[in-house]
Design a protein around this motif. Structure first.
Motif, mmCIF file in Angstrom:
data_model
loop_
_atom_site.group_PDB
_atom_site.id
_atom_site.type_symbol
_atom_site.label_atom_id
_atom_site.label_comp_id
_atom_site.label_asym_id
_atom_site.label_seq_id
_atom_site.Cartn_x
_atom_site.Cartn_y
_atom_site.Cartn_z
ATOM 1 N N GLU A 184 0.845 -1.200 0.000
ATOM 2 C CA GLU A 184 0.000 0.000 0.000
ATOM 3 C C GLU A 184 0.878 1.247 0.000
ATOM 4 O OE1 GLU A 184 -3.622 -1.914 2.702
ATOM 5 O OE2 GLU A 184 -1.925 -0.910 3.671
ATOM 6 N N THR A 185 0.590 2.173 -0.916
ATOM 7 C CA THR A 185 1.324 3.432 -0.973
ATOM 8 C C THR A 185 0.716 4.419 0.011
ATOM 9 O OG1 THR A 185 1.894 3.094 -3.295
ATOM 10 C CG2 THR A 185 2.037 5.346 -2.455
ATOM 11 N N ILE A 186 1.569 4.987 0.858
ATOM 12 C CA ILE A 186 1.121 5.883 1.920
ATOM 13 C C ILE A 186 1.799 7.230 1.752
ATOM 14 C CG2 ILE A 186 1.049 6.259 4.415
ATOM 15 C CD1 ILE A 186 1.276 3.165 4.688
ATOM 16 N N GLU A 187 1.016 8.308 1.704
ATOM 17 C CA GLU A 187 1.585 9.644 1.655
ATOM 18 C C GLU A 187 2.119 10.007 3.037
ATOM 19 O OE1 GLU A 187 -1.052 12.527 0.036
ATOM 20 O OE2 GLU A 187 -1.321 11.460 -1.858
ATOM 21 N N VAL A 188 3.311 10.569 3.055
ATOM 22 C CA VAL A 188 3.984 10.868 4.319
ATOM 23 C C VAL A 188 3.516 12.215 4.851
ATOM 24 C CG1 VAL A 188 6.223 11.266 5.412
ATOM 25 C CG2 VAL A 188 5.981 9.495 3.643
ATOM 26 N N ASP A 189 2.988 12.233 6.072
ATOM 27 C CA ASP A 189 2.551 13.489 6.678
ATOM 28 C C ASP A 189 3.175 13.719 8.046
ATOM 29 O OD1 ASP A 189 1.215 11.641 8.219
ATOM 30 O OD2 ASP A 189 -0.800 12.275 7.640
ATOM 31 N N THR A 190 4.076 12.814 8.461
ATOM 32 C CA THR A 190 4.769 12.952 9.742
ATOM 33 C C THR A 190 6.208 12.488 9.582
ATOM 34 O OG1 THR A 190 2.727 12.493 10.961
ATOM 35 C CG2 THR A 190 4.790 12.319 12.181
ATOM 36 N N THR A 191 7.150 13.310 9.976
ATOM 37 C CA THR A 191 8.564 12.933 9.940
ATOM 38 C C THR A 191 9.271 13.539 11.139
ATOM 39 O OG1 THR A 191 9.352 14.875 8.720
ATOM 40 C CG2 THR A 191 8.570 13.004 7.407
ATOM 41 N N ILE A 192 10.502 13.116 11.361
ATOM 42 C CA ILE A 192 11.410 13.838 12.237
ATOM 43 C C ILE A 192 12.490 14.429 11.345
ATOM 44 C CG2 ILE A 192 10.944 12.461 14.289
ATOM 45 C CD1 ILE A 192 13.481 10.893 13.748
ATOM 46 N N THR A 193 13.085 15.536 11.729
ATOM 47 C CA THR A 193 14.074 16.206 10.888
ATOM 48 C C THR A 193 15.423 16.268 11.591
ATOM 49 O OG1 THR A 193 13.455 18.398 11.719
ATOM 50 C CG2 THR A 193 12.340 17.617 9.731
ATOM 51 N N HIS A 194 16.452 16.354 10.780
ATOM 52 C CA HIS A 194 17.808 16.568 11.301
ATOM 53 C C HIS A 194 18.543 17.480 10.347
ATOM 54 C CE1 HIS A 194 21.698 15.883 13.154
ATOM 55 N NE2 HIS A 194 22.170 15.844 11.908
ATOM 56 N N THR A 195 19.268 18.425 10.888
ATOM 57 C CA THR A 195 20.089 19.301 10.057
ATOM 58 C C THR A 195 21.425 19.557 10.729
ATOM 59 O OG1 THR A 195 20.143 21.408 8.859
ATOM 60 C CG2 THR A 195 19.194 21.442 11.048
ATOM 61 N N ASP A 196 22.464 19.674 9.908
ATOM 62 C CA ASP A 196 23.802 20.033 10.372
ATOM 63 C C ASP A 196 24.064 21.483 9.996
ATOM 64 O OD1 ASP A 196 24.582 17.427 11.301
ATOM 65 O OD2 ASP A 196 24.803 16.818 9.206
ATOM 66 N N ASN A 197 24.711 22.226 10.883
ATOM 67 C CA ASN A 197 25.145 23.587 10.547
ATOM 68 C C ASN A 197 26.094 23.524 9.341
ATOM 69 O OD1 ASN A 197 23.723 24.897 12.594
ATOM 70 N ND2 ASN A 197 25.346 24.531 14.095
ATOM 71 N N PRO A 198 26.004 24.478 8.418
ATOM 72 C CA PRO A 198 25.256 25.737 8.490
ATOM 73 C C PRO A 198 23.925 25.716 7.730
ATOM 74 C CG PRO A 198 26.831 25.865 6.713
ATOM 75 C CD PRO A 198 26.946 24.474 7.278
ATOM 76 N N TYR A 199 23.285 24.542 7.579
ATOM 77 C CA TYR A 199 22.118 24.425 6.729
ATOM 78 C C TYR A 199 20.834 24.402 7.566
ATOM 79 C CZ TYR A 199 26.042 23.038 3.867
ATOM 80 O OH TYR A 199 27.256 23.017 3.241
ATOM 81 N N LYS A 200 19.694 24.423 6.875
ATOM 82 C CA LYS A 200 18.403 24.378 7.549
ATOM 83 C C LYS A 200 17.479 23.410 6.823
ATOM 84 C CE LYS A 200 18.512 29.053 9.510
ATOM 85 N NZ LYS A 200 17.808 30.364 9.614
ATOM 86 N N VAL A 201 16.510 22.861 7.572
ATOM 87 C CA VAL A 201 15.511 21.976 6.987
ATOM 88 C C VAL A 201 14.187 22.185 7.714
ATOM 89 C CG1 VAL A 201 16.029 20.020 8.522
ATOM 90 C CG2 VAL A 201 15.014 19.603 6.268
ATOM 91 N N GLU A 202 13.088 22.090 6.972
ATOM 92 C CA GLU A 202 11.745 22.159 7.540
ATOM 93 C C GLU A 202 10.867 21.121 6.865
ATOM 94 O OE1 GLU A 202 9.832 26.064 8.100
ATOM 95 O OE2 GLU A 202 11.664 26.930 7.231
ATOM 96 N N PHE A 203 9.998 20.495 7.641
ATOM 97 C CA PHE A 203 8.946 19.643 7.094
ATOM 98 C C PHE A 203 7.636 20.372 7.348
ATOM 99 C CE2 PHE A 203 7.086 15.931 5.417
ATOM 100 C CZ PHE A 203 5.980 15.604 6.177
ATOM 101 N N ILE A 204 6.985 20.789 6.262
ATOM 102 C CA ILE A 204 5.886 21.735 6.409
ATOM 103 C C ILE A 204 4.827 21.491 5.329
ATOM 104 C CG2 ILE A 204 7.015 23.465 4.941
ATOM 105 C CD1 ILE A 204 5.945 25.628 6.812
ATOM 106 N N GLN A 205 3.602 21.827 5.650
ATOM 107 C CA GLN A 205 2.520 21.726 4.673
ATOM 108 C C GLN A 205 2.305 23.085 4.024
ATOM 109 O OE1 GLN A 205 -1.678 21.185 5.919
ATOM 110 N NE2 GLN A 205 -1.653 19.310 4.694
ATOM 111 N N LEU A 206 2.347 23.098 2.681
ATOM 112 C CA LEU A 206 2.134 24.324 1.927
ATOM 113 C C LEU A 206 1.034 24.100 0.903
ATOM 114 C CD1 LEU A 206 5.844 25.362 1.166
ATOM 115 C CD2 LEU A 206 4.365 26.298 2.948
ATOM 116 N N SER A 207 0.468 25.199 0.443
ATOM 117 C CA SER A 207 -0.589 25.111 -0.565
ATOM 118 C C SER A 207 0.020 25.117 -1.955
ATOM 119 C CB SER A 207 -1.553 26.293 -0.427
ATOM 120 O OG SER A 207 -2.217 26.245 0.815
ATOM 121 N N ARG A 208 -0.513 24.263 -2.812
ATOM 122 C CA ARG A 208 -0.165 24.271 -4.226
ATOM 123 C C ARG A 208 -1.486 24.241 -4.987
ATOM 124 N NH1 ARG A 208 3.875 19.859 -6.358
ATOM 125 N NH2 ARG A 208 5.453 21.340 -5.634
ATOM 126 N N GLY A 209 -1.957 25.414 -5.372
ATOM 127 C CA GLY A 209 -3.284 25.521 -5.954
ATOM 128 C C GLY A 209 -4.324 25.209 -4.887
#
Length: 415
Positions: free
Chosen positions: A372-397
Motif C-alpha cells: 500500500e502506498t502511503i503519503e507521508v505526513d509525519t517525519t522527524i528532521t535533522h540538520t547540520d550547521n550551516p544548513y536548515k531543513v523544515e517539514f511543512i505543509q504548503l498550498s499548491r493551488g
C-alpha cells in the motif's frame, strides 16, 4: 555450484584495490595541463578501461556533448558480478511490484519526449547507454571519498506502541545533511519509497559535492537515488542523476562496479539535467524517483509519474535488504574534505517557506509490507550547521502538500 557472497566481496575488493594501486602509482607530473604517465601506468589504465568499457553496438552523443556506448544488454557490467552469473534477466524484464504501477514499455516506440540525445538518436532496444570511461576518469575516481556511514545510530524504546527515539543522529565525517526521516522502529517494514525533488545547480569545487537524495536502508545495506553536482564522480559541475548502493562494506555509484541491472535503453544513469535547472522565483523543474521492491525481492528504480522502469538491484546483492527496509529519509547532502568549507546546498539559500524559491522534496511516499502506498505526513528532521531543513505543509493551488524544504549557502559565507 551457487556463487557465495564472499566471492562477490572478493570481486569488488579486487576492483577497489586496483583503484587504490592506481592512486599510489599515478604520481604524475602536470606539464601545461598534461599528465605524464609511464608505459607501465598507461598499460594498467588500458587494462582497466578494457574491463569497464564494454564493446559498443553503437556510439551516441547527447545534445550536451556526453559520449555514450550502447552496450548489449547481456554484456553490461552488472553481469560481471559472480552473483549474477546464472541470471535469467532479459531486456523486457518488468517488475512484479508489491504495489500496482502504471505500465511502461521499453520497445522502440517508447515515448522519447524527454530525450537528451543528438539528432543521431539514442541507443536501440536491446542495449543500454553507458558513459565511456577515460584514463582521466580512472585517475579522478581514486579521489572519491568514503561513503556516508549508516546514519541511524539512535536507540529506541519499543517496549510500547508509542516508541520514540532516545538517541541522536550522527553525520559521517566530511558530510552534512538536511533531511526529514521516518521515525525509526526496528519493526518497520517498507517495500519502497518515492519523492519529487526540485533541481538546482549549487556551486562546488574540487572534491566537494552537493545534492538531493531519496535514501532507504536496513542495517548495513543502503539504496539511494537523486541528483548531485560532483566533479570527482562526473568530471564536471553539471547537475546529474545518480544512484548508489551499499551492501555491507561494498558500495558503488551508478554502474561503476557490477550490481545494478539496467533495462532502460533511453535513460543514462548519469543523465545531465542542465537544460531544466530551476530558477528561484521562476520556473521550477523537478525529477521524480521511486525505489520499489518487487515480489521476488529485487529493488527497482522507477522514474516519472508513469513509473518508467530504469533497472533494478538484484536481491542477491544484499543481506539486510533481502527483506524489507526499516529506514527512509529525504533531503539534501553535501561533502567537503577535512579543512575545506562546506559548499552550498539545494538552492544555495535558506528556506523561506515558499516552494517557488526553496529547494524541496515533495510527493513523499512510502510503501508498506502490504504494497500500500502511503503519503507521508509525519517525519522527524535533522540538520547540520550551516544548513536548515523544515517539514511543512504548503498550498499548491487547491491542494495542501507536505514539503521537505532544505538548503543553505556555503559554509565559507559564515566565516
Amino acid at each position: 555450484m551457487p556463487i557465495k557472497r564472499n566471492e562477490f566481496r572478493m570481486d569488488q575488493r579486487t576492483i577497489q584495490q586496483t583503484l587504490l594501486m592506481l592512486y599510489f602509482m599515478l604520481s604524475y607530473n602536470r606539464v601545461e595541463g598534461q599528465k605524464n604517465l609511464s608505459k607501465f601506468e598507461n598499460a594498467e589504465l588500458e587494462k582497466q578501461l578494457k574491463i569497464l568499457n564494454k564493446p559498443a553496438v553503437k556510439t551516441v552523443k547527447t545534445k550536451y556533448g556526453d559520449t555514450y556506448d550502447c552496450v548489449d544488454f547481456y554484456k553490461q557490467r552488472a553481469f560481471d558480478n559472480p552473483l549474477l552469473k546464472d541470471h535469467n534477466f532479459h531486456p523486457k524484464m518488468k517488475s512484479t511490484l508489491s504495489t500496482i504501477k502504471k505500465d511502461s514499455t521499453f520497445s522502440s516506440t517508447t515515448n522519447r519526449s524527454w530525450t537528451i540525445w543528438s539528432k543521431d538518436g539514442g541507443c536501440p532496444f536491446g542495449t543500454i547507454p553507458v558513459k565511456r570511461m577515460t584514463k582521466d576518469d580512472l585517475v579522478r575516481l581514486t579521489h572519491m571519498p568514503p561513503p556516508e556511514d549508516i546514519t541511524f545510530t539512535d536507540e529506541y524504546d519499543v517496549s510500547n506502541n508509542n516508541s520514540r527515539p532516545n538517541g541522536r543522529y550522527v553525520s559521517s565525517q566530511g558530510y552534512k545533511v538536511a533531511i526529514a526521516q521516518i521515525s525509526y522502529n526496528p519493526h518497520n517494514k517498507f517495500a519502497g519509497a518515492g519523492m519529487s525533488s526540485a533541481l538546482y545547480n549549487p556551486q562546488v569545487n574540487g572534491q566537494q559535492h552537493s545534492g538531493s537524495r531519496l535514501k532507504i536502508h536496513k542495517g548495513s545495506d543502503i539504496l539511494q537515488a537523486g541528483w548531485r553536482v560532483d566533479p570527482t564522480l562526473y568530471g564536471d559541475t553539471k547537475t546529474r542523476f545518480f544512484i548508489h548502493f551499499q551492501a555491507g562494506k561494498i558500495h558503488c555509484f551508478n554502474t561503476l562496479c557490477p550490481g545494478f541491472v539496467q533495462v532502460n535503453h533511453d535513460f543514462p544513469l548519469d543523465y545531465s539535467f542542465m537544460h531544466i535547472i530551476s530558477q528561484r522565483g521562476g520556473k521550477i523543474w523537478s525529477v521524480e524517483v521511486h525505489i520499489d521492491r518487487d515480489l521476488s525481492g529485487n529493488w527497482w528504480l522507477l522514474m516519472r509519474q508513469d513509473f518508467t522502469r530504469i533497472g533494478f538491484w538484484p536481491q542477491s546483492l544484499f543481506t539486510d535488504l533481502k527483506s524489507f527496509a526499516t529506514n527512509v529519509d529525504w533531503g539534501g547532502v553535501v561533502y567537503s574534505p577535512p579543512g575545506v568549507p562546506k559548499p552550498p546546498m539545494g538552492s544555495s539559500y535558506f528556506p523561506i517557506e515558499n516552494s517557488s524559491y526553496d529547494a524541496y522534496c515533495d510527493d513523499l511516499t512510502i510503501i508498506n509490507e502490504k504494497g500500500e502506498t502511503i503519503e507521508v505526513d509525519t517525519t522527524i528532521t535533522h540538520t547540520d550547521n550551516p544548513y536548515k531543513v523544515e517539514f511543512i505543509q504548503l498550498s499548491r493551488g487547491a491542494k495542501h502538500i507536505y514539503f521537505v524544504l532544505y538548503g543553505g549557502p556555503s559554509e565559507s559565507t559564515h566565516v
